[in-house]
Design a protein around this motif. Structure first.
Motif, PDB file in Angstrom:
ATOM      1  N   ASN A 189       0.847  -1.184   0.000  1.00  8.39           N
ATOM      2  CA  ASN A 189       0.000   0.000   0.000  1.00  8.39           C
ATOM      3  C   ASN A 189       0.885   1.236   0.000  1.00  8.39           C
TER       4      ASN A 189
ATOM      5  N   PHE B  19      -5.953   4.502  -2.226  1.00 18.50           N
ATOM      6  CA  PHE B  19      -5.304   3.609  -1.269  1.00 18.50           C
ATOM      7  C   PHE B  19      -5.859   3.917   0.121  1.00 18.50           C
TER       8      PHE B  19
ATOM      9  N   TYR C  67      -4.991  -3.082   4.802  1.00 18.80           N
ATOM     10  CA  TYR C  67      -4.958  -2.030   3.787  1.00 18.80           C
ATOM     11  C   TYR C  67      -5.529  -2.570   2.493  1.00 18.80           C
ATOM     12  N   THR C  68      -5.949  -1.644   1.625  1.00 21.05           N
ATOM     13  CA  THR C  68      -6.490  -2.048   0.339  1.00 21.05           C
ATOM     14  C   THR C  68      -6.237  -0.981  -0.705  1.00 21.05           C
ATOM     15  N   PHE C  69      -6.321  -1.391  -1.959  1.00 22.41           N
ATOM     16  CA  PHE C  69      -6.181  -0.497  -3.111  1.00 22.41           C
ATOM     17  C   PHE C  69      -7.461  -0.604  -3.924  1.00 22.41           C
TER      18      PHE C  69
ATOM     19  N   VAL D 252      -2.565  -6.581  -2.614  1.00 20.32           N
ATOM     20  CA  VAL D 252      -2.945  -5.175  -2.430  1.00 20.32           C
ATOM     21  C   VAL D 252      -4.158  -5.044  -1.523  1.00 20.32           C
ATOM     22  N   ASN D 253      -4.666  -6.179  -1.040  1.00 21.36           N
ATOM     23  CA  ASN D 253      -5.865  -6.203  -0.213  1.00 21.36           C
ATOM     24  C   ASN D 253      -5.591  -7.021   1.048  1.00 21.36           C
TER      25      ASN D 253
ATOM     26  N   SER E 270      -5.475   2.743   4.289  1.00 21.67           N
ATOM     27  CA  SER E 270      -4.682   1.999   5.267  1.00 21.67           C
ATOM     28  C   SER E 270      -5.307   2.142   6.652  1.00 21.67           C
TER      29      SER E 270
END
Length: 359
Positions: free
Chosen positions: A190, A352, A256-258, A275-276, A354
């Protein structure tokens, strides 16, 4: 922090006017850290959403500065360097930035300034986090952490692979950040970016991310209050299987994720899985709450005291914030919502996000 401020601060430290606690050799990552949700103009902000590496019995406190400015005092964690990230928490087109930060006695002082789209100062709630790292990083081999504070050159940095980070200027307000040694076999991790400017309203975002096996590369673009590209300092942080401050066990609960497909009404789980990330192996999801509004759910990690940061993604001048304070219930952290803006109009944009708890 401006070049003049850094020079004066360095002289003060050398003369012993300001005492700075030196990090110990082989220090744990991070050496010192703190975060807060600032929901008052003066006094002690929300105790449910502040924490840090200070001893028990101390709290974050804030005082007003110039119009639109809030001075945040993180107790007992004075350092020299590190990075600061800030996100406005407001249901309107406003932006918050870091103006500067510095040690004052035993405390770390962070100046946060907020403005409406167009540049008028405004006082709104915001989240703010500070951290400083040095030395080797422990944890899974798949984890990585790095940051850069840039201001016409790298002011301070950290790279968990022990290599030097690089910032190249591509144009007005346009920068390429390279974190060598922090690459991975697939897209994972992230990014968070915050404008650092003590001269003018500014905002910065990620416009390109090129994860690779040898390095993490990203492009950052910065704008003034009216969408024009502008040279600015910024803080940039990359986290992979670490929380936003670089910590790992504790906390055991972070995610966190995108949200790279904001046209997806969802709920959907962004892919690839890297990314997740969810430290409790749960599946984070994102879904629409309306135009420009994205609800993010982080299962099994939602506990006070906790913190959220948001950064917009995409090659436009658009920006993203938190619409309101997130909530936690039965271990679920719900961010309702990430809100993104084109000027003063809500738009669906990538971001993004977090989240971290202290547990």
């Amino acid at each position: 922090m401006s070049r003049l401020s850094r020079i004066l601060l360095s002289v003060a430290v050398a003369l012993g006017v300001i005492q700075v606690a030196a990090p110990t050799a082989q220090a744990a990552v991070p050496n010192r850290w703190g975060f807060a949700y600032v929901n008052v103009p003066a006094g002690v902000p929300s105790l449910s959403h502040q924490a840090g590496s200070w001893p028990s019995g101390f709290n974050v406190s804030v005082t007003p500065g110039v119009p639109g400015e809030t001075i945040v005092r993180f107790p007992q964690i004075a350092g020299f360097g590190g990075v600061v990230h800030v996100t406005a928490v407001y249901d309107g087109p406003a932006v918050c930035q870091a103006a500067k930060w510095m040690p004052v006695g035993p405390d770390m002082i962070v100046y946060v300034r907020c403005h409406q789209f167009g540049g008028s100062p405004v006082t709104v709630p915001f989240t703010v986090t500070y951290s400083e790292s040095s030395g080797p990083m422990t944890g899974p081999a798949t984890s990585a952490f790095g940051y850069v504070h840039y201001d016409a050159g790298i002011v301070t940095q950290y790279n968990s692979a022990g290599l030097g980070n690089i910032v190249s200027v591509l144009g007005v307000g346009w920068y390429k950040v390279t974190l060598p040694g922090l690459g991975f076999t697939a897209a994972a991790g992230n990014l968070q970016v915050t404008a650092v400017n003590d001269l003018a309203p500014a905002r910065c975002k990620v416009v390109m991310w090129a994860p690779g096996s040898a390095a993490q590369q990203a492009e950052v673009r910065c704008f003034n209050a009216a969408n024009t590209p502008q040279n600015s300092g910024f803080s940039f942080t990359y986290q992979r299987e670490r929380n936003i401050n670089g910590r790992w066990v504790p906390p055991k609960t972070y995610a966190y994720t995108f949200d790279h497909t904001p046209s997806n009404v969802g709920p959907y789980a962004p892919a690839p899985a890297g990314v997740n990330f969810n430290s409790q192996s749960a599946i984070n999801t994102v879904q629409s709450s309306g135009t420009g509004l994205r609800m993010v759910t982080f299962p099994k990690v939602g506990f006070a005291q906790d913190h959220v940061q948001v950064t917009a993604y995409g090659n436009t001048a658009d920006y993203c914030n938190l619409q309101m304070l997130w909530n936690t219930f039965s271990g679920i952290a719900t961010v309702r919502n990430v809100v993104c803006w084109n000027g003063t109009t809500r738009v669906n944009r990538a971001s993004f996000v977090s989240y971290t708890s202290t547990l």
